[in-house]
Design a protein around this motif. Sequence first.
Motif, mmCIF file in Angstrom:
data_model
loop_
_atom_site.group_PDB
_atom_site.id
_atom_site.type_symbol
_atom_site.label_atom_id
_atom_site.label_comp_id
_atom_site.label_asym_id
_atom_site.label_seq_id
_atom_site.Cartn_x
_atom_site.Cartn_y
_atom_site.Cartn_z
ATOM 1 N N ASP A 171 18.063 94.591 50.598
ATOM 2 C CA ASP A 171 18.194 93.915 51.885
ATOM 3 C C ASP A 171 19.307 94.569 52.706
ATOM 4 O OD1 ASP A 171 20.642 92.977 50.964
ATOM 5 O OD2 ASP A 171 19.828 91.047 50.336
ATOM 6 N N GLY A 172 19.522 94.043 53.896
ATOM 7 C CA GLY A 172 20.494 94.625 54.804
ATOM 8 C C GLY A 172 21.923 94.534 54.312
ATOM 9 N N ASN A 173 22.189 93.618 53.381
ATOM 10 C CA ASN A 173 23.536 93.516 52.830
ATOM 11 C C ASN A 173 23.664 94.266 51.511
ATOM 12 O OD1 ASN A 173 24.816 92.081 54.869
ATOM 13 N ND2 ASN A 173 23.901 90.160 54.163
ATOM 14 N N PHE A 174 22.683 95.125 51.260
ATOM 15 C CA PHE A 174 22.724 96.022 50.111
ATOM 16 C C PHE A 174 22.796 95.315 48.768
ATOM 17 C CE2 PHE A 174 22.598 100.315 51.722
ATOM 18 C CZ PHE A 174 22.687 100.056 53.080
ATOM 19 N N THR A 175 22.147 94.142 48.657
ATOM 20 C CA THR A 175 21.855 93.597 47.339
ATOM 21 C C THR A 175 20.974 94.654 46.689
ATOM 22 O OG1 THR A 175 21.912 91.347 48.140
ATOM 23 C CG2 THR A 175 20.647 91.745 46.135
ATOM 24 N N SER A 176 21.452 95.273 45.594
ATOM 25 C CA SER A 176 20.757 96.449 45.069
ATOM 26 C C SER A 176 20.268 96.188 43.650
ATOM 27 C CB SER A 176 21.691 97.657 45.055
ATOM 28 O OG SER A 176 22.215 97.862 46.344
ATOM 29 N N MET A 177 19.095 96.759 43.362
ATOM 30 C CA MET A 177 18.485 96.512 42.063
ATOM 31 C C MET A 177 18.411 97.822 41.300
ATOM 32 S SD MET A 177 15.247 94.060 42.015
ATOM 33 C CE MET A 177 14.000 94.965 41.185
ATOM 34 N N GLY A 178 18.625 97.743 40.002
ATOM 35 C CA GLY A 178 18.514 98.968 39.215
ATOM 36 C C GLY A 178 18.509 98.686 37.729
ATOM 37 N N VAL A 179 18.333 99.761 36.978
ATOM 38 C CA VAL A 179 18.225 99.648 35.524
ATOM 39 C C VAL A 179 19.113 100.703 34.878
ATOM 40 C CG1 VAL A 179 16.661 99.796 33.570
ATOM 41 C CG2 VAL A 179 15.811 98.941 35.745
ATOM 42 N N VAL A 180 19.897 100.280 33.875
ATOM 43 C CA VAL A 180 20.652 101.234 33.068
ATOM 44 C C VAL A 180 19.916 101.351 31.737
ATOM 45 C CG1 VAL A 180 22.855 101.741 31.959
ATOM 46 C CG2 VAL A 180 22.794 100.506 34.155
ATOM 47 N N LYS A 181 19.454 102.556 31.422
ATOM 48 C CA LYS A 181 18.727 102.728 30.161
ATOM 49 C C LYS A 181 19.576 103.539 29.194
ATOM 50 C CE LYS A 181 14.367 102.787 32.618
ATOM 51 N NZ LYS A 181 13.148 103.502 32.937
ATOM 52 N N ALA A 182 19.624 103.079 27.951
ATOM 53 C CA ALA A 182 20.338 103.837 26.924
ATOM 54 C C ALA A 182 19.371 104.097 25.782
ATOM 55 C CB ALA A 182 21.570 103.064 26.459
ATOM 56 N N PRO A 183 18.449 105.060 25.973
ATOM 57 C CA PRO A 183 17.424 105.301 24.948
ATOM 58 C C PRO A 183 18.014 105.813 23.637
ATOM 59 C CG PRO A 183 17.330 106.971 26.671
ATOM 60 C CD PRO A 183 18.307 105.947 27.124
ATOM 61 N N ASP A 184 19.242 106.365 23.708
ATOM 62 C CA ASP A 184 19.823 106.946 22.503
ATOM 63 C C ASP A 184 20.632 105.943 21.696
ATOM 64 O OD1 ASP A 184 18.678 109.278 23.287
ATOM 65 O OD2 ASP A 184 20.452 109.957 24.398
ATOM 66 N N ALA A 185 20.711 104.686 22.183
ATOM 67 C CA ALA A 185 21.475 103.683 21.433
ATOM 68 C C ALA A 185 20.764 103.404 20.103
ATOM 69 C CB ALA A 185 21.596 102.412 22.255
ATOM 70 N N ARG A 186 21.558 103.237 19.048
ATOM 71 C CA ARG A 186 21.017 102.919 17.722
ATOM 72 C C ARG A 186 21.786 101.745 17.144
ATOM 73 N NH1 ARG A 186 17.891 105.547 19.650
ATOM 74 N NH2 ARG A 186 16.768 107.383 18.948
ATOM 75 N N PRO A 187 21.231 100.876 16.380
ATOM 76 C CA PRO A 187 19.883 101.007 15.812
ATOM 77 C C PRO A 187 18.777 100.682 16.805
ATOM 78 C CG PRO A 187 20.872 98.927 15.149
ATOM 79 C CD PRO A 187 21.915 99.658 15.913
ATOM 80 N N ASN A 188 19.138 100.026 17.926
ATOM 81 C CA ASN A 188 18.087 99.620 18.846
ATOM 82 C C ASN A 188 18.251 100.260 20.220
ATOM 83 O OD1 ASN A 188 16.421 97.912 17.319
ATOM 84 N ND2 ASN A 188 18.003 96.310 17.388
ATOM 85 N N PHE A 189 17.111 100.495 20.880
ATOM 86 C CA PHE A 189 17.052 100.904 22.288
ATOM 87 C C PHE A 189 17.706 99.805 23.125
ATOM 88 C CE2 PHE A 189 14.989 100.687 26.378
ATOM 89 C CZ PHE A 189 14.668 101.994 26.730
ATOM 90 N N LEU A 190 18.532 100.200 24.104
ATOM 91 C CA LEU A 190 19.207 99.212 24.949
ATOM 92 C C LEU A 190 18.888 99.497 26.417
ATOM 93 C CD1 LEU A 190 22.863 98.889 23.630
ATOM 94 C CD2 LEU A 190 21.264 97.005 23.992
ATOM 95 N N ALA A 191 18.657 98.430 27.158
ATOM 96 C CA ALA A 191 18.481 98.616 28.599
ATOM 97 C C ALA A 191 19.081 97.423 29.324
ATOM 98 C CB ALA A 191 17.010 98.766 28.949
ATOM 99 N N PHE A 192 19.688 97.704 30.491
ATOM 100 C CA PHE A 192 20.315 96.648 31.292
ATOM 101 C C PHE A 192 19.608 96.630 32.646
ATOM 102 C CE2 PHE A 192 23.223 98.447 28.336
ATOM 103 C CZ PHE A 192 23.884 97.362 27.767
ATOM 104 N N GLU A 193 19.126 95.441 32.985
ATOM 105 C CA GLU A 193 18.428 95.318 34.257
ATOM 106 C C GLU A 193 19.266 94.387 35.117
ATOM 107 O OE1 GLU A 193 13.804 94.577 35.250
ATOM 108 O OE2 GLU A 193 14.861 92.895 34.370
#
Lengths: 520, 292
Positions: free
Chosen positions: A306-328
Amino acid sequence: MGTLRWLWTQLTSMRTALVLLLILALVAIPGSILPQRPVTPIRVSDWKRANPALADVYEAVGLFDVYGSPWFAAVYLLLLVSLAGCIVPRIAVYARAIRTPPPRTPRRLDRLPVSATGTTTMDADAALAAGEAYLRGKRFRTVRTADSVAGERGRLREFGNIVFHLAFVLALAGVAWNQLASYTGDVIVVEGQAFSNNLTQYDDFRAGAAFKPSALEPVTVWVDGFTAKFETGEVQRGAARAFSADVRWAGTDGDVHAQTVEVNQPLRVGRTQIHLTGHGYAPVVTVTDPSGHVAFSGPVVFLPQDGNFTSMGVVKAPDARPNFLAFEGFFLPTTIVDDQGPRSVFPDALAPSMFVNVWTGPPREETGRPESVYSLSKEGLEQMTTADGVPVTFKIEPGEYVELPDGSTLSFDDWRRWTKLQISEDPGQWLIIAAVGLAVAGMTLSLYVRPRRIWLRVRPGGGDALLVETGGLDRAESSTGLGEDVTALAASAGAVDAAVRGTDETRGGQLPLDNREDAP
Amino acid sequence: MIATYSSLAMVSSAVIYLLAMTAHALEWASARGADAKASPAGGGRVERFGRIGVALTAVGLLSHIAGVVLRGVAANRLPWGNMYEFVTSSLALVAVAYLVLVWRRGWVWLGLPVTLLLSVGQGLAVTVFYVAVAPLVPALHSVWFIIHIVAAVTSGAAFNLAGIAALFYLIRRRAEASGGARGYLARLPQASALDDFSFRVNRFAFPLWTFTILAGAVWADYAWGRFWGWDPKETWSLVTWVVYAAYLHARVTAGWKGVRAAWLCLIGVASFWFNFVGVNLLFSGFHSYAGI
């Protein structure tokens, strides 16, 4: 054959050109009312979703790409043919006309729209010479015969007319050339990162049919910093006030130059133009997995919603172990939390924070299949929960870090701005601009130059004095001053008080403009 | 503070133009029946109302110009950044051109339509289009801003004057055809002279409008990285251009001269106004600044 000739005559007639012009104006209108795919593809899909009943019909007749549709092309191509068919013969006529001397003096000058008669005491030769000198002084071309002088001026009118129409064709040629050979690409570059002009680097790329990837000039741009200023006063609060990017760039020769790029000051390197077309925020984060290894670190581009730059994105950490991690989550440059929930109320980063969900799952197989960096495919993932089964969500501010239930951490180190660069080359552009400039010059000539023909005859009259006759005619509407020219020509030949017929006043109606019917 | 004085001056000008329009309406009304030839007294009254109208317009224009200048001072830039500023500047130019025509040629007959245009235009500007003074968005920080807008404002003012003349041409022509113009219509120039004036003004405006589009395209290339993008504003400026191109062709085509050409001139003005107002209000595009 006769039919073809008739069709050609019809097509190249002024009336047809006129009707085609009106049709062109009419068919251009739908494209301004309906969203157009080449301009706003997303709004086209929105519109089609909102109007399912009409969408298919409109799509079938090309109403979402009016200016690329066959019927729009048909109109302007017909217009072009009509124009060419009209103007080419006129060029031939004009070429002949400029080699032809002014037309011979008519037998009866008093039948011309404006004429004058008087007497002169000069001898015939002197009178004709004086008349010719007068006409030359007024930039008429002249021809002298035994007893008369013929003058003509204003051939530039037709010249301007031809130039205008040819310039029009030239401009369209420029548009076509540009369409074929141009390219435009977009790339998002975070502050501190760089872009090299190479097809693989682009986020989005459009090019004409004749474009070759080898045509991309070797250009590298380092975006060292991006500045955005917004209105903080009461009026238009939050409106953009200034954008600029501090960049270093290198062209073919490899020399590095520093420059500031602004909205109206694109960067030009050789033939390549680089514009700033957008900006946004990129939070800098570090993800460590439960064993303490850094699984991801760096800036992540979030897209403004929106005009006030509410911004959406995803941080992916495919190399995290033991589990895949992602932040939305959301990045809010100026955060407030009220009854509408968390949102941004100002486009500048005055109180930045992120609101984050965590997704986790078994490590993914490397498939090599491309995946959007802006969205998360949730296949095989589930939301991380706390021990009592509540999904993990949290707010985090720059400088903070959060430890997750599985022992991994997310640290919000900092934020940076990113800028969207548009890289383009428009090889036909100079031709279009030059052609339109030429068209303006041509149309000005054709609208303002007033072709005029004028004649002077000196012959023996009754008595000693010689009879002076002058007459003239205008070959364009809205001309003034024919009467003055005709009288002045007579006067130059010695007939100072010549009797004038058919001047503006006596003709009535046309000029002067402020005459009134009820005037005496 | 200065912005308040500017608004005050603008509102005053709208009111004064409205009074001027009333005077011109009375001028027309008093010409009804009272033919100048038949009763000189009636003619005198017509002229008196006409003079009052012109005088009021001149006063309104002073206030109007003060409003435009103060607006520029308050904003500390040229006052052409949004529709409010564009409308008020363009109308000031119309008023100046009109008063020059009255002064040089005695064309008081333009009074009623011009003051109608001015009072409605200024009225809409101060009520509907008004936005508070604010600096410009980055896309407007350009020398092309001045070039493009000066050309657009000037050709816009000219298109409007030509349109008024074309309208009067149609009315007067019809009156002449049905047995002579009566009432105020008899005081207008003859139909052919109106047609000629309309053409002369359009002849000035058309190349300038072409240049406006060209300058806009050059600027668009600097600001947005493309010289033509079928933005609604761009599309309608082209539509307007094409209509006027058709008008110029119509003037030299048998069967289209005169009445049809005058209609094309009116369609051209309508399309100009739609581009100017309608596009900003109805469509969203690159030319929508600050709401309107």
